[in-house]
Design a protein around this motif. Structure first.
Motif, short mmCIF file in Angstrom:
data_model
loop_
_atom_site.label_atom_id
_atom_site.label_comp_id
_atom_site.label_asym_id
_atom_site.label_seq_id
_atom_site.Cartn_x
_atom_site.Cartn_y
_atom_site.Cartn_z
N THR A 172 50.73 50.13 155.43
CA THR A 172 51.63 49.20 156.12
C THR A 172 50.96 48.80 157.42
N VAL A 173 50.75 47.49 157.63
CA VAL A 173 50.01 47.01 158.79
C VAL A 173 50.73 45.82 159.41
N GLU A 174 50.25 45.43 160.59
CA GLU A 174 50.74 44.22 161.23
C GLU A 174 49.80 43.07 160.91
N GLU A 175 50.30 41.87 161.00
CA GLU A 175 49.45 40.69 160.77
C GLU A 175 48.26 40.72 161.73
N GLY A 176 47.10 40.31 161.21
CA GLY A 176 45.89 40.26 162.02
C GLY A 176 45.02 41.49 161.92
N GLU A 177 45.56 42.59 161.40
CA GLU A 177 44.77 43.82 161.27
C GLU A 177 43.81 43.72 160.08
N ILE A 215 37.82 44.90 151.42
CA ILE A 215 38.12 44.71 152.84
C ILE A 215 38.84 43.38 153.03
N ILE A 216 39.97 43.43 153.72
CA ILE A 216 40.72 42.22 154.04
C ILE A 216 40.86 42.16 155.56
N THR A 217 40.22 41.17 156.17
CA THR A 217 40.28 41.03 157.62
C THR A 217 41.33 39.99 158.00
N GLY A 218 41.95 40.20 159.18
CA GLY A 218 42.96 39.26 159.65
C GLY A 218 44.09 39.09 158.64
N VAL A 219 44.71 40.19 158.28
CA VAL A 219 45.75 40.18 157.25
C VAL A 219 46.86 39.18 157.58
N LYS A 220 47.25 38.42 156.55
CA LYS A 220 48.34 37.45 156.69
C LYS A 220 49.48 37.85 155.75
N LYS A 221 50.62 37.18 155.91
CA LYS A 221 51.77 37.50 155.07
C LYS A 221 51.46 37.33 153.59
N GLU A 222 50.64 36.31 153.26
CA GLU A 222 50.33 36.08 151.85
C GLU A 222 49.41 37.16 151.26
N ASP A 223 48.85 38.02 152.13
CA ASP A 223 48.02 39.13 151.63
C ASP A 223 48.86 40.33 151.21
N ALA A 224 50.14 40.32 151.52
CA ALA A 224 51.01 41.44 151.14
C ALA A 224 51.16 41.49 149.62
N GLY A 225 51.51 42.66 149.12
CA GLY A 225 51.75 42.81 147.68
C GLY A 225 50.87 43.88 147.07
N SER A 226 50.77 43.85 145.75
CA SER A 226 50.04 44.89 145.02
C SER A 226 48.59 44.49 144.80
N TYR A 227 47.71 45.49 144.85
CA TYR A 227 46.28 45.33 144.57
C TYR A 227 45.91 46.36 143.50
N THR A 228 45.29 45.88 142.44
CA THR A 228 44.93 46.76 141.32
C THR A 228 43.42 46.78 141.14
N VAL A 242 47.64 49.85 144.47
CA VAL A 242 48.13 50.15 145.81
C VAL A 242 48.84 48.92 146.36
N HIS A 243 49.48 49.08 147.51
CA HIS A 243 50.25 47.97 148.09
C HIS A 243 49.93 47.79 149.57
N ILE A 244 49.99 46.54 150.01
CA ILE A 244 49.95 46.21 151.43
C ILE A 244 51.33 45.71 151.83
N SER A 245 51.89 46.35 152.83
CA SER A 245 53.17 45.90 153.39
C SER A 245 52.92 45.40 154.81
N ILE A 246 53.57 44.28 155.17
CA ILE A 246 53.41 43.71 156.50
C ILE A 246 54.59 44.17 157.37
#
Length: 249
Positions: A172-177, A215-228, A242-246
């Motif tokens: 779980t991260v904030e936008e931009g991380e 690696i995903i730099t500068g995470v945005k809202k559209e980057d949230a969700g599941s990664y397989t 795994v999942h990224i939550s904003i």
């Protein structure tokens, strides 16, 4: 808990005596019979020390030894049969001297220990047993048997199914991380690696480092969700999601 894998290579050598003639029944009761046979026409230059007599119920696949004792003569009384059942019998033979075995991996002497052992199942059958197989265990294994009757050898290639050893963790991260998903994999042949975000394959090369790191730099809202992560080779496949939550600010 780690993954536990076992690999077995059964290697059988005989000292080249001939094949015994077809066994036949000379007498029987309701629960026993006497099986006889003639010795092989050739003993391969070495004295035959043991006959192995096996039985199975007719139309069944599994053969079972009729005794754990040595059979030196050319007849044996088989007991414990069931009245009304039909049985088939077959023979194997062994001679002397037993062969000396030389084991190799990729052309080098094989190192034995708790992980790698040879189990002798009977006088002419040996099994190479490898515990907890890893990528470093893949390769070509060869055994050479030698005695006064000659030399014989055989080999087998050990390959490993694709598998994920350590899986990435959801975050779980904030936008931009920056997010980094890393995992350890193995498999032989080398597996094909694919990363998928919400059913869409990730093709951007600057996101993927050494195949096993995303690696995903500068995470945005559209980057949230599941990664397989998907692995595959000709022997098998494995996946991890795994999942990224904003985090809301």
């Amino acid at each position: 808990m780690g993954l536990l894998h076992y690999s077995n290579f059964p290697i059988c050598f005989s000292e080249k005596p001939g094949i015994p003639q077809q066994p036949f029944i000379i007498s029987s009761t309701k629960d026993s019979c006497v099986v006889c046979w003639k010795p092989p026409s050739s003993d391969g230059g070495a004295k035959i020390t043991n006959y192995y007599l096996e039985k199975r119920e007719k139309k069944q696949n599994k053969w079972m030894s009729v005794t754990t004792k040595k059979i030196a003569e050319t007849n044996y009384e088989v007991t414990g049969l069931i009245e009304g059942f039909e049985y088939e019998f077959r023979l194997r033979v062994s001679g002397v001297p037993p062969p000396t075995l030389k084991w190799q991996k990729d052309g080098h002497p094989l190192q034995f220990g708790p992980k790698v052992v040879v189990i002798q199942e009977d006088v002419d059958s040996h099994v190479l047993h490898i515990r907890e197989t890893l990528l470093e265990d893949s390769g070509v294994y060869k055994v050479t048997a030698t005695n006064s009757a000659g030399t014989a050898s055989c080999q087998a290639k050990l390959s490993l199914p694709a598998r994920i050893l350590t899986k990435p963790q959801s975050v779980t991260v904030e936008e931009g991380e920056t997010v980094r998903f890393t995992c350890d994999i193995d498999g032989e042949p080398a597996p094909t690696v694919t990363w998928i975000h919400e059913s869409r394959t990730i093709v951007s090369s600057h996101h993927i480092q050494d195949l096993t790191t995303l690696i995903i730099t500068g995470v945005k809202k559209e980057d949230a969700g599941s990664y397989t992560l998907k692995l595959s080779n000709e022997l098998g496949s494995d996946t991890a999601t795994v999942h990224i939550s904003i985090r809301s600010v």
